[in-house]
Design an enzyme around this catalytic site. Sequence first.
Site, mmCIF file in Angstrom:
data_model
loop_
_atom_site.group_PDB
_atom_site.id
_atom_site.type_symbol
_atom_site.label_atom_id
_atom_site.label_comp_id
_atom_site.label_asym_id
_atom_site.label_seq_id
_atom_site.Cartn_x
_atom_site.Cartn_y
_atom_site.Cartn_z
ATOM 1 C CB CYS A 149 -0.986 -0.044 1.154
ATOM 2 S SG CYS A 149 -2.377 1.100 0.945
ATOM 3 C CG HIS A 244 -4.139 -3.599 2.637
ATOM 4 N ND1 HIS A 244 -3.688 -3.270 3.900
ATOM 5 C CD2 HIS A 244 -4.230 -2.430 1.965
ATOM 6 C CE1 HIS A 244 -3.521 -1.951 3.985
ATOM 7 N NE2 HIS A 244 -3.853 -1.425 2.817
ATOM 8 C CD GLU A 246 -2.450 -6.350 5.011
ATOM 9 O OE1 GLU A 246 -2.860 -5.196 5.216
ATOM 10 O OE2 GLU A 246 -1.811 -6.666 3.993
#
Length: 273
Positions: A149, A244, A246
Amino acid sequence: MAATTLYNSCLLQPKYGFTTRRLNQSLVNSLTNPTRVSVLWKSRRDVIAKASIEMAESNSISSVVVNSSGPIIVIDNYDSFTYNLCQYMGELGCHFEVYRNDELTVEELKRKKPRGLLISPGPGTPQDSGISLQTVLELGPLVPLFGVCMGLQCIGEAFGGKIVRSPFGVMHGKSSMVHYDEKGEEGLFSGLSNPFLVGRYHSLVIEKDSFPSDELEVTAWTEDGLVMAARHRKYKHIQGVQFHPESIITTEGKTIVRNFIKLVEKKESEKLA
């Protein structure tokens, strides 16, 4: 200043604003009076980037020797998502340390001889990211570096791109299909579906018109043409993603983190060969 050493550990996602010191982890390598780094490249950015890379290359043997005993170092840009990334790395058996972006200088970072670097997400712009920009320029040519990001935005700005508001507005917790092309090489997206689903949490992007295509190449994009991943043309181990991995929305995010760790291991084996 303090760092946190992390091994195979299960981390609970903290609320925004938690620091490494408030997690149940051991603190190591305490230093006093860390020097704050001022990063100045609003003007003559390309000249500074070139000079920093040349200096990094010239010092690659004497002062920044990378060895397998060093950790992967995570630069935390004050974002709670950092700990989700850490959880993935812990589950994958990775030894790493986490530092806030103002906890140490780039010179102190070099002395830790990292195996690899991860630049985390964070609020604001790359100019608000502490040592992240300088880390990209000085250590990126030497060890694998993965930007997430804001981390990708730091890579883009460090090599001459412009970070702007997304023409499609704020993407917070939104899902998108991402297409990729790594030209048949092993990379962050090796083994993934194409396209694949990702979670996005950003309002800024690397501007398409100013994308530094002489330095970087786009490796992934959305259906509406926004840059979702890029890597350096010469130093292909400098890579980043705008989305992202994650996030629970990103269906194959853990594979992306695993591919980064594989890249670190591959780079190490090449140095030992």
